[in-house]
Scaffold this active site. Sequence first.
Site, PDB file in Angstrom:
ATOM      1  N   LYS A  82       0.858  -1.187   0.000  1.00 50.39           N
ATOM      2  CA  LYS A  82       0.000   0.000   0.000  1.00 50.39           C
ATOM      3  C   LYS A  82       0.886   1.225   0.000  1.00 50.39           C
ATOM      4  CE  LYS A  82      -3.937   2.139   0.422  1.00 50.39           C
ATOM      5  NZ  LYS A  82      -3.655   2.832  -0.861  1.00 50.39           N
ATOM      6  N   LYS A 106       5.599   3.290   8.279  1.00 54.67           N
ATOM      7  CA  LYS A 106       4.452   4.164   8.509  1.00 54.67           C
ATOM      8  C   LYS A 106       3.156   3.344   8.575  1.00 54.67           C
ATOM      9  CE  LYS A 106       4.172   7.523   5.539  1.00 54.67           C
ATOM     10  NZ  LYS A 106       3.841   8.462   4.446  1.00 54.67           N
ATOM     11  N   LYS A 118       5.302   1.760  -3.159  1.00 54.27           N
ATOM     12  CA  LYS A 118       5.203   3.114  -3.741  1.00 54.27           C
ATOM     13  C   LYS A 118       5.482   2.984  -5.232  1.00 54.27           C
ATOM     14  CE  LYS A 118       4.743   7.448  -2.250  1.00 54.27           C
ATOM     15  NZ  LYS A 118       4.144   8.017  -1.046  1.00 54.27           N
ATOM     16  N   GLY A 157      -2.780   8.239  -4.327  1.00 54.68           N
ATOM     17  CA  GLY A 157      -2.116   9.430  -4.858  1.00 54.68           C
ATOM     18  C   GLY A 157      -0.883   9.814  -4.063  1.00 54.68           C
ATOM     19  N   ASP A 158      -0.114  10.714  -4.601  1.00 51.78           N
ATOM     20  CA  ASP A 158       1.029  11.345  -3.934  1.00 51.78           C
ATOM     21  C   ASP A 158       1.302  12.604  -4.761  1.00 51.78           C
ATOM     22  OD1 ASP A 158       3.287  10.843  -1.802  1.00 51.78           O
ATOM     23  OD2 ASP A 158       4.401  11.402  -3.581  1.00 51.78           O
ATOM     24  N   THR A 201      -4.309  13.493   5.489  1.00 56.50           N
ATOM     25  CA  THR A 201      -2.867  13.624   5.767  1.00 56.50           C
ATOM     26  C   THR A 201      -2.585  14.937   6.496  1.00 56.50           C
ATOM     27  OG1 THR A 201      -2.466  12.395   3.737  1.00 56.50           O
ATOM     28  CG2 THR A 201      -0.572  13.456   4.756  1.00 56.50           C
ATOM     29  N   ASN A 232      -2.095  19.098  -1.688  1.00 56.71           N
ATOM     30  CA  ASN A 232      -3.098  18.466  -0.834  1.00 56.71           C
ATOM     31  C   ASN A 232      -2.725  18.530   0.651  1.00 56.71           C
ATOM     32  OD1 ASN A 232      -3.669  15.746   0.691  1.00 56.71           O
ATOM     33  ND2 ASN A 232      -5.406  16.098  -0.656  1.00 56.71           N
TER      34      ASN A 232
END
Length: 440
Positions: A82, A106, A118, A157-158, A201, A232
């Site tokens: 994830k 994390k 990632k 997303g990132d 976040t 974001n």
Amino acid sequence: MEGVRKRNPGQEEFVQAVAEVSQDIFGWIEDKTEYHEASILRRIAEPDRIVSFRVCWEDDDNNIRVERGWRVQNNNAIGPYKGGLRFHPSVTESVLKFLAFEQTFKNSLTGLPLGGGKGGSNFDPKGKSDSEVMRFCQSFMTELYRHIGPEVDVPAGDIGVGSREIGYLFGQYKRITGRWEGVLTGKATEYGGSKMRPEATGYGAVYFLENMLKHADKELDGKAAIISGSGNVALHAAEKLIDKGVKVLSLSDSDGCVHDPDGIDADKLDWIKDLKMNRRGRISEYADEYSGVEFTEDGEPWDIEADLAMPCATQNEIGEDEAQKLVDNGVLAIAEGANMPTTNDGVEIFRDAKVLYGPGKAANAGGVAVSGLEMSQNADGISWDTEKLGSMLQDIMDDIHEKCVEHGEGDDGKYVDYVKGANIAGFKKVADAMLAFGVM
Ligand SMILES: NC(=O)C1=CN([C@@H]2O[C@H](COP(=O)(O)OP(=O)(O)OC[C@H]3O[C@@H](n4cnc5c(N)ncnc54)[C@H](O)[C@@H]3O)[C@@H](O)[C@H]2O)C=CC1
Ligand SMILES: O=C(O)CCC(=O)C(=O)O
């Protein structure tokens, strides 16, 4: 670390992330032979696999463009891989490996069954039309789809991947496989997204910051904060800080930094949200719109005096000099919305000065936590309301803070080394799962 450097030549960011974790883990496992004998840390620092692929797409002028895509599946001991997808010209295999490694710790801290991964591409969405972004996303997913699945690997997303990109990616997955399933998170609520995911976040990082202050008998109300970034994470961190009575003095993007000595209030923030999220403009336009605001080209906010600092843009934005500036200016607390925004030398300066310092893997875990809750909602075909999700996010951030205190509090019972606390707590759960599986 010698071995890590040798096996990963030229991968500075990855080596940096492993070095930061290792120094705490080496100390903690010294008397725990089971972890040494099973080479657990060495195994976590070697991704399970890395998929790299060509992504071809056609721009609006009918030129064929070629980019590179990757998915790094770091570790799935405690749950499916994830972690987000990043589209930015600075993306390399090293950057994605460090992000997937950090994500493993994390995700473990969230208490949810999530492994670490990632992915992304060196594609630059800046200045591209919607149709170009759509064609790129469709091409990217045409390869990625065979490596992911709701119980295998669930991207999100990132940087450079927001709800528009997730929509195009999810649509293409659904078209290729003919299945609607929770294979991505960060979806819009119309097609299975979770409420509170966009805010999670930034809000979560503020909850973590508030917890650090409370633990030190301090509070947020009345403080001044500097924030980097205007995406974001930065905008939602700003929103929650303003809500809690903090004066937000800065935001930035890759062109430079705005400093508003009067503070960015809720109305001004709404204007910036529209600028960034709908009009896709540059942060310098804020200084044209509001009087008294200073824009510094290529600037960063770290020399503005403030009580609180939240780096929310990208990796290594705070080096030795910036960290020293923050300490000299009397900063009380730093909470990282971004992943690894502080270099290891910068971290040492914060640790030596004993300022409250919440590393990204703990402070910004709220986003992936609500992604985990999005997966649960998709699996059960349900949708929780904002209130429930908001309170679950708060509980998860409180719990992460407690874990950091448990493993990071010094013998004097005062100073908490949150880096050490997060590293040990994150490592322990993954390591124990790996021990249970034997050698693989
Ligand atoms: N979106 C999420 O849920 C999560 C994001 N993060 C991290 O937070 C950080 C920001 O991500 P998002 O806000 O999602 O991305 P975004 O794409 O919405 O915003 C990124 C922001 O950083 C700025 N930026 C990017 N590269 C930069 C550079 N080289 N120099 C100066 N500014 C730069 C951009 O201009 C933009 O303001 C990243 O480190 C990301 O990995 C961490 C946890 C979850
Ligand atoms: O929500 C997710 O799965 C990913 C969030 C992310 O990329 C991160 O925590 O850095």
